[in-house]
Design a protein around this motif. Structure first.
Motif, mmCIF file in Angstrom:
data_model
loop_
_atom_site.group_PDB
_atom_site.id
_atom_site.type_symbol
_atom_site.label_atom_id
_atom_site.label_comp_id
_atom_site.label_asym_id
_atom_site.label_seq_id
_atom_site.Cartn_x
_atom_site.Cartn_y
_atom_site.Cartn_z
ATOM 1 N N ASP A 1 0.788 -1.230 0.000
ATOM 2 C CA ASP A 1 0.000 0.000 0.000
ATOM 3 C C ASP A 1 0.824 1.286 0.000
ATOM 4 O O ASP A 1 0.311 2.322 -0.368
ATOM 5 C CB ASP A 1 -0.947 0.016 1.200
ATOM 6 C CG ASP A 1 -1.964 -1.097 1.134
ATOM 7 O OD1 ASP A 1 -2.319 -1.604 2.200
ATOM 8 O OD2 ASP A 1 -2.387 -1.466 0.030
ATOM 9 N N VAL A 2 2.069 1.248 0.415
ATOM 10 C CA VAL A 2 2.825 2.486 0.596
ATOM 11 C C VAL A 2 3.199 3.182 -0.701
ATOM 12 O O VAL A 2 3.646 4.317 -0.679
ATOM 13 C CB VAL A 2 4.072 2.290 1.480
ATOM 14 C CG1 VAL A 2 3.682 1.932 2.899
ATOM 15 C CG2 VAL A 2 5.013 1.273 0.883
ATOM 16 N N LEU A 3 3.006 2.523 -1.828
ATOM 17 C CA LEU A 3 3.253 3.148 -3.125
ATOM 18 C C LEU A 3 1.976 3.348 -3.931
ATOM 19 O O LEU A 3 2.042 3.766 -5.085
ATOM 20 C CB LEU A 3 4.238 2.302 -3.954
ATOM 21 C CG LEU A 3 5.704 2.445 -3.594
ATOM 22 C CD1 LEU A 3 6.542 1.453 -4.394
ATOM 23 C CD2 LEU A 3 6.194 3.845 -3.823
ATOM 24 N N ALA B 1 1.493 8.083 7.035
ATOM 25 C CA ALA B 1 1.510 6.646 7.284
ATOM 26 C C ALA B 1 1.052 5.852 6.067
ATOM 27 O O ALA B 1 1.179 4.627 6.049
ATOM 28 C CB ALA B 1 0.627 6.314 8.480
ATOM 29 N N LEU B 2 0.527 6.530 5.035
ATOM 30 C CA LEU B 2 -0.056 5.842 3.883
ATOM 31 C C LEU B 2 0.742 5.986 2.597
ATOM 32 O O LEU B 2 0.519 5.240 1.648
ATOM 33 C CB LEU B 2 -1.484 6.365 3.645
ATOM 34 C CG LEU B 2 -2.466 6.155 4.784
ATOM 35 C CD1 LEU B 2 -3.779 6.859 4.477
ATOM 36 C CD2 LEU B 2 -2.691 4.668 5.034
ATOM 37 N N SER B 3 1.641 6.952 2.536
ATOM 38 C CA SER B 3 2.419 7.214 1.328
ATOM 39 C C SER B 3 3.888 7.305 1.693
ATOM 40 O O SER B 3 4.272 8.064 2.585
ATOM 41 C CB SER B 3 1.967 8.535 0.695
ATOM 42 O OG SER B 3 2.964 9.057 -0.139
ATOM 43 N N ILE B 4 4.704 6.552 0.989
ATOM 44 C CA ILE B 4 6.130 6.553 1.298
ATOM 45 C C ILE B 4 6.771 7.915 1.014
ATOM 46 O O ILE B 4 7.681 8.342 1.713
ATOM 47 C CB ILE B 4 6.846 5.398 0.571
ATOM 48 C CG1 ILE B 4 8.161 5.094 1.271
ATOM 49 C CG2 ILE B 4 7.003 5.676 -0.902
ATOM 50 C CD1 ILE B 4 8.694 3.725 0.987
ATOM 51 N N SER B 5 6.258 8.617 0.016
ATOM 52 C CA SER B 5 6.805 9.950 -0.291
ATOM 53 C C SER B 5 6.490 10.942 0.825
ATOM 54 O O SER B 5 7.336 11.749 1.200
ATOM 55 C CB SER B 5 6.230 10.459 -1.619
ATOM 56 O OG SER B 5 6.603 9.623 -2.678
#
Length: 167
Positions: free
Chosen positions: A6-8, A143-147
Motif C-alpha cells: 500500500d505504501v506506493l 503513514a499511507l504514502s512513502i513519499s
C-alpha cells in the motif's frame, strides 16, 4: 515488495497519470508554541523507490512513530541518495504571528514544492490553494504514502535540529 503493497499506491497512481516529478509533502511545527514551521518536499525517481523499497525504505513511516535515532538514519539516507530530491520551506515565528499557522504551513509547503520543481504533490492533510502544482491531499498520509513519510522525516529532523541550535 509484496510485504508493503500500500505504501506506493498513491505514487503509482500519480506516475501512471504522467506525473514524474511527484513530491510527497509534510510539515513539522504546527502544534508547538515556539519556533518555525518547517515543510519538506521529497521526490523519488520512480524506478529508484521501487527498487529500494524493501531494502532501505521498508520501514519508512510517519516520523512521529519512529525513534529519534531511526529518524536521523533515514534523514541521512534521504539526503545522501542521488535519486532523491529534497526541498525545505521554513516560515519563522514572526511571520506565523502575522499570517496565522495554517497560512504559514501552506506557505512553507509551497516553498518546499517549488524548490524541487514538483509537477504534482501528495500532501499530508487537507486540500488547500497555493501550491505551485496540483496535489492530492491524504489525511494521515504520512503513514499511507512513502513519499509523504520521507517528507515527514525531513521536516521533523530539520525542525528538531533548528530548535536544538536555538536552545
Amino acid at each position: 515488495m509484496s510485504e508493503h503493497p500500500d505504501v506506493l499506491l498513491y505514487e503509482k497512481e500519480a506516475w501512471a497519470s504522467g506525473f514524474l516529478r511527484l513530491a510527497g509533502i509534510d510539515e513539522a511545527g504546527r502544534g508547538p508554541l515556539a519556533g518555525p514551521v518547517v515543510a519538506a518536499a521529497v521526490i523519488f525517481e520512480p524506478g529508484y523507490i521501487e527498487r529500494e523499497l524493501a531494502i532501505v525504505y521498508g520501514r519508512l513511516t510517519d516520523s512521529k512513530a519512529m525513534s529519534e535515532k531511526k529518524r536521523d538514519e533515514y534523514f541521512d539516507i534521504l539526503q545522501g541518495a542521488a535519486a532523491v530530491q529534497v526541498g525545505v520551506g521554513v516560515v519563522e515565528p514572526e511571520e506565523i504571528d502575522d499570517i496565522n499557522i495554517l497560512k504559514a504551513t501552506h506557505k512553507a509547503m509551497g516553498i518546499a514544492a517549488a524548490q524541487v520543481g514538483a509537477d504534482f504533490a501528495l500532501v499530508d492533510g487537507l486540500p488547500f490553494k497555493g501550491l505551485p502544482c496540483g496535489h492530492k491531499a491524504i489525511v494521515k498520509g504520512d503513514a499511507l504514502s512513502i513519499s509523504i513519510s520521507a517528507a515527514s522525516i525531513i521536516a521533523k529532523v530539520t525542525r528538531d535540529r533548528m530548535m536544538v541550535a536555538l536552545d
